[in-house]
Design an enzyme around this catalytic site. Sequence first.
Site, PDB file in Angstrom:
ATOM      1  N   ASP A   1      -0.569  -4.343  10.353  1.00 38.14           N
ATOM      2  CA  ASP A   1      -1.250  -4.893   8.539  1.00 38.14           C
ATOM      3  C   ASP A   1      -2.401  -4.083   8.258  1.00 38.14           C
ATOM      4  O   ASP A   1      -3.524  -4.018   9.060  1.00 38.14           O
ATOM      5  CB  ASP A   1      -1.590  -6.368   8.332  1.00 38.14           C
ATOM      6  CG  ASP A   1      -1.071  -6.371   7.520  1.00 38.14           C
ATOM      7  OD1 ASP A   1      -0.627  -5.835   6.436  1.00 38.14           O
ATOM      8  OD2 ASP A   1      -1.120  -7.339   6.671  1.00 38.14           O
TER       9      ASP A   1
ATOM     10  N   ASN B   1       9.444  -5.923   2.261  1.00 36.47           N
ATOM     11  CA  ASN B   1       8.678  -4.533   1.424  1.00 36.47           C
ATOM     12  C   ASN B   1       9.498  -3.948   0.019  1.00 36.47           C
ATOM     13  O   ASN B   1       8.725  -2.643  -0.318  1.00 36.47           O
ATOM     14  CB  ASN B   1       8.174  -2.766   2.587  1.00 36.47           C
ATOM     15  CG  ASN B   1       7.071  -3.800   3.401  1.00 36.47           C
ATOM     16  OD1 ASN B   1       7.265  -3.067   4.603  1.00 36.47           O
ATOM     17  ND2 ASN B   1       6.288  -4.463   3.044  1.00 36.47           N
TER      18      ASN B   1
ATOM     19  N   ARG C   1      -1.022  -8.305  15.956  1.00 35.24           N
ATOM     20  CA  ARG C   1      -0.776  -8.185  14.237  1.00 35.24           C
ATOM     21  C   ARG C   1      -1.879  -8.089  13.525  1.00 35.24           C
ATOM     22  O   ARG C   1      -3.600  -8.778  14.131  1.00 35.24           O
ATOM     23  CB  ARG C   1      -0.632  -9.380  13.351  1.00 35.24           C
ATOM     24  CG  ARG C   1      -0.621  -8.904  12.281  1.00 35.24           C
ATOM     25  CD  ARG C   1       0.075  -9.766  10.234  1.00 35.24           C
ATOM     26  NE  ARG C   1      -0.179  -9.336   9.694  1.00 35.24           N
ATOM     27  CZ  ARG C   1       0.996 -10.127   8.860  1.00 35.24           C
ATOM     28  NH1 ARG C   1       1.930 -10.924   9.250  1.00 35.24           N
ATOM     29  NH2 ARG C   1       0.960  -9.716   7.805  1.00 35.24           N
TER      30      ARG C   1
END
Length: 238
Positions: free
Chosen positions: A19, A67, A183
């Site tokens: 991300d 997405n 992440r």
Amino acid sequence: MKSPGQLKRLPQHVAIIMDGNGRWARQHGLPRLVGHKQGATTAQHVVEVFVEYKIPYLTLYAFSTENWNRPQREVRGLFRLLEERLDEGISLAQKEGIRIHHLGKLNGLSPKIQDAIRRALELTQDNTRMTLGLAFNYGGRDEIVEATRRLILKGIPAQDIDETVVGQYLYTAGIPDPDLIIRTGGEMRLSNFLTWQSAYAEIYFTPVLWPDFDKKEIDKALTIFSQRQRRFGSLAPE
Ligand code: FPP
């Protein structure tokens, strides 16, 4: 900081939510898609580092079922990027002995992308040094729904269904659960990634934006992982 070779425990399977491409682009005054391109380059470097560290399973979250809700331009750009980079990815995979694996629905992707993904899987299927999972058009809940459908279609009797059987119907069949989920980008959530498989994963969140995630950051994540005590619901040894 110790080098990964000196750590007492390394994960066998690392999964990454990549991300921060958009914010990285904004910080550099560039269009979002340039951020994704830089992100794809980072992904290649990261794969090389994990191969060097002899970590046998790496899974990357490249495009989620959610997405699709992004502007069409960005979605098309991500698809084009995958198409453009997949050939390079196959060359890297062949050079390093990496088997490429796909997690997600091929259905719904363009025939061209479907063909490109199928070709990558076929060409690299006999490689054994690392399994690189590419989660593309992937959603954790969707994966469980798909597995349930296939269990029913196969006529598996209810009394025969247990966690091992369900695992065999997931996209990760034959692949161990992730030990470590990383992440980048500062958000602290799993965003529908490996919903079933993450049950006992160690989670590592870093504010570093994905395009800036490098070997030093990998070493940091692995060091922190090696210091975690994993109990899997049991008690720590006395
Ligand atoms: C999240 O960043 C990233 C994605 C939705 C795409 C991940 C894709 C790559 C790393 C490129 C590699 C993939 C391909 C297709 C080869 P974001 O856009 O949500 O960033 P932001 O939160 O800063 O806006």
